[in-house]
Design a protein around this motif. Sequence first.
Motif, PDB file in Angstrom:
ATOM      1  N   CYS A 119       3.357  -2.055  -0.658  1.00  0.00           N
ATOM      2  CA  CYS A 119       3.244  -1.144   0.688  1.00  0.00           C
ATOM      3  C   CYS A 119       3.536  -1.961   1.689  1.00  0.00           C
ATOM      4  O   CYS A 119       2.445  -3.029   2.050  1.00  0.00           O
ATOM      5  CB  CYS A 119       2.260  -0.097   0.643  1.00  0.00           C
ATOM      6  SG  CYS A 119       2.051   0.977   2.109  1.00  0.00           S
ATOM      7  N   ASN A 134       2.686  -0.917   4.986  1.00  0.00           N
ATOM      8  CA  ASN A 134       1.175  -0.468   5.721  1.00  0.00           C
ATOM      9  C   ASN A 134       0.007  -1.269   5.234  1.00  0.00           C
ATOM     10  O   ASN A 134      -0.654  -1.783   6.178  1.00  0.00           O
ATOM     11  CB  ASN A 134       1.253   1.007   5.707  1.00  0.00           C
ATOM     12  CG  ASN A 134       2.470   1.612   6.397  1.00  0.00           C
ATOM     13  OD1 ASN A 134       2.956   0.971   7.344  1.00  0.00           O
ATOM     14  ND2 ASN A 134       2.690   2.737   6.197  1.00  0.00           N
ATOM     15  N   CYS A 135      -0.004  -1.307   3.911  1.00  0.00           N
ATOM     16  CA  CYS A 135      -1.639  -1.290   3.536  1.00  0.00           C
ATOM     17  C   CYS A 135      -1.555  -2.489   2.534  1.00  0.00           C
ATOM     18  O   CYS A 135      -2.536  -2.668   1.832  1.00  0.00           O
ATOM     19  CB  CYS A 135      -2.254   0.025   3.209  1.00  0.00           C
ATOM     20  SG  CYS A 135      -1.593   0.700   1.724  1.00  0.00           S
ATOM     21  N   CYS A 194       3.358   4.712  -2.088  1.00  0.00           N
ATOM     22  CA  CYS A 194       1.907   3.976  -2.113  1.00  0.00           C
ATOM     23  C   CYS A 194       0.943   4.996  -2.395  1.00  0.00           C
ATOM     24  O   CYS A 194       0.825   6.093  -1.634  1.00  0.00           O
ATOM     25  CB  CYS A 194       2.015   3.479  -0.651  1.00  0.00           C
ATOM     26  SG  CYS A 194       0.229   2.866  -0.403  1.00  0.00           S
ATOM     27  N   GLU A 203      -1.994   4.714  -1.918  1.00  0.00           N
ATOM     28  CA  GLU A 203      -3.367   4.571  -0.929  1.00  0.00           C
ATOM     29  C   GLU A 203      -2.763   5.425   0.438  1.00  0.00           C
ATOM     30  O   GLU A 203      -3.604   6.221   0.597  1.00  0.00           O
ATOM     31  CB  GLU A 203      -3.278   3.062  -0.432  1.00  0.00           C
ATOM     32  CG  GLU A 203      -4.773   2.830   0.337  1.00  0.00           C
ATOM     33  CD  GLU A 203      -5.818   2.975  -0.241  1.00  0.00           C
ATOM     34  OE1 GLU A 203      -5.889   2.865  -1.588  1.00  0.00           O
ATOM     35  OE2 GLU A 203      -6.820   3.468   0.260  1.00  0.00           O
ATOM     36  N   CYS A 204      -1.628   5.156   0.827  1.00  0.00           N
ATOM     37  CA  CYS A 204      -1.672   5.855   2.278  1.00  0.00           C
ATOM     38  C   CYS A 204      -0.459   7.005   2.083  1.00  0.00           C
ATOM     39  O   CYS A 204      -0.281   7.502   3.113  1.00  0.00           O
ATOM     40  CB  CYS A 204      -1.105   4.738   3.379  1.00  0.00           C
ATOM     41  SG  CYS A 204       0.436   3.860   3.191  1.00  0.00           S
TER      42      CYS A 204
END
Length: 66
Positions: free
Chosen positions: A6, A8-9, A39, A41-42
């Motif tokens: 990802c 972003n993260c 993702c 996670e986010c």
Amino acid sequence: MDTFSCINCKTKTIIEYKNYSFWESGGKHTISNLKFYVCPECGEEYIDSETSRIIDRELEKIQENE
Ligand SMILES: [Zn+2]
């Protein structure tokens, strides 16, 4: 199938097949079972070039039918 991280993260994305809806020419259109990289996670979603080609083809079809 290989996935990427990802943006972003940096979590490794997973592949999910989902329906994709969009509005075009005043109507709602849905493409089913489109491949997304999600993702866990986010929640960010990504598409690859293959998926974007499928979307482009659908858009062309709709515009031709006008
Ligand atoms: Zn993420």
